[in-house]
Design an enzyme around this catalytic site. Sequence first.
Site, PDB file in Angstrom:
ATOM      1  N   LYS A 283     -20.770  34.088  87.715  1.00 27.12           N
ATOM      2  CA  LYS A 283     -21.673  35.235  87.872  1.00 27.12           C
ATOM      3  C   LYS A 283     -22.369  35.571  86.547  1.00 27.12           C
ATOM      4  O   LYS A 283     -22.279  36.678  86.016  1.00 27.12           O
ATOM      5  CB  LYS A 283     -20.896  36.439  88.406  1.00 27.12           C
ATOM      6  CG  LYS A 283     -21.744  37.400  89.232  1.00 27.12           C
ATOM      7  CD  LYS A 283     -20.863  38.372  89.985  1.00 27.12           C
ATOM      8  CE  LYS A 283     -21.672  39.417  90.742  1.00 27.12           C
ATOM      9  NZ  LYS A 283     -22.481  38.828  91.817  1.00 27.12           N
TER      10      LYS A 283
ATOM     11  N   GLU B 135     -26.852  29.358  99.314  1.00 27.04           N
ATOM     12  CA  GLU B 135     -26.626  30.783  99.539  1.00 27.04           C
ATOM     13  C   GLU B 135     -27.945  31.531  99.492  1.00 27.04           C
ATOM     14  O   GLU B 135     -28.978  30.985  99.115  1.00 27.04           O
ATOM     15  CB  GLU B 135     -25.631  31.360  98.532  1.00 27.04           C
ATOM     16  CG  GLU B 135     -26.030  31.263  97.075  1.00 27.04           C
ATOM     17  CD  GLU B 135     -24.973  31.877  96.163  1.00 27.04           C
ATOM     18  OE1 GLU B 135     -25.064  33.081  95.892  1.00 27.04           O
ATOM     19  OE2 GLU B 135     -24.055  31.154  95.722  1.00 27.04           O
TER      20      GLU B 135
END
Length: 411
Positions: free
Chosen positions: A256, A292
Amino acid sequence: MECGATSHGALLAAAPLAGRRHRLPLLPPASPPSLQLIQIQNRLYSMSPLPLKDRGVRRCEASLASDYMQASEVADLDWENLGFGLVQTDYMYITKCSSDGDFSEGEMVPFGPIALNPSSGVLNYGQGLFEGLKAYRKTDGSILLFRPEENALRMRIGAERMCMPAPTIEQFVDAVKQTVLANKRWVPPTGKGSLYIRPLLMGSGAVLGLAPAPEYTFIIFVSPVGNYFKEGLAPINLIVEDKFHRATPGGTGNVKTIGNYASVLMAQKIAKEKGYSDVLYLDAVHKKYLEEVSSCNIFVVKGNVISTPAVKGTILPGITRKSIIDVALSKGFQVEERLVSVDELLEADEVFCTGTAVVVSPVGSITYQGKRVEYAGTKGVGVVSQQLYTSLTSLQMGQAEDCLGWTVQLN
């Protein structure tokens, strides 16, 4: 995880204690840093038991808890119309460490700007990570966190990839608890939203040549939020992107890091201008397998089988994704983590996204190379999406028994 939609929350100023600087200790870990998971299951946590004695720590003249509780038990906001945008709260948590990896005693300070050297690693080379999790208020007034140790572990894994030291799992979770309790009055009433928690780790030290920063800062701030998408639990419309790519093999798509999100803004902007809610990315090699959405994981439903792209280096291992898989298995669904082609997507019974911000977001339509496929359901929400959303949010908000030990209660 946070899917990209235009936020419509207002920026509200509220810092009743802005003139004072409070310190609140972050207790050092009892053992060296480790990637092993700490088991935290349904523990009660409050401000009073913090062991301040025998540590040489200065006590505040008045506790943070008493200060904000005297001001208001719950902040005066329009909770019925709370969007997903920054609402300035009272406090943020901050701690620093040098390259040796030892973080200093953390402190709670009034929410506000921070000073950064123009040559800091995060500004020049993007050496930074963030996390996202939520706190919910139960009907009895207590507050629940959802799987905070998973966020702590993911940050440590990401920090290793980005050549950064990171707080231990225990430090991370304790800092989250402190920050939520210090901003307790900003946790929305039951059913009106949640308190979004944003831990941020960055290379704050000055560096000119390409190298890891000599100093790092760990910050946590919070904001009350409502629905991420303005539609709420209503279908969103996605377009499959086959020109831009979110991540490539060997890159940082599975952590992330802050740079992963800036790189999707162009495709997202183009999609929104055409009326789509967000973008679904394909793999960069074959250009036919699902990856995604901008910041959400994707699931495809066909009969009793729920398929989702396997996490193999280019896809972020979402904590909501992981939780939904476990919930779906407990409901009798067959879950497959594998390569999922765009053709399967177009032939699916249902499609939905998962992420911290959206929890579960049903997909109403997919557009791919000019072809639009719509998915039926009650008001566009599929039966499976609705069932999984209800099951997970009931756990997160303390409305169902937590047999899995995923929630942490703050008293």
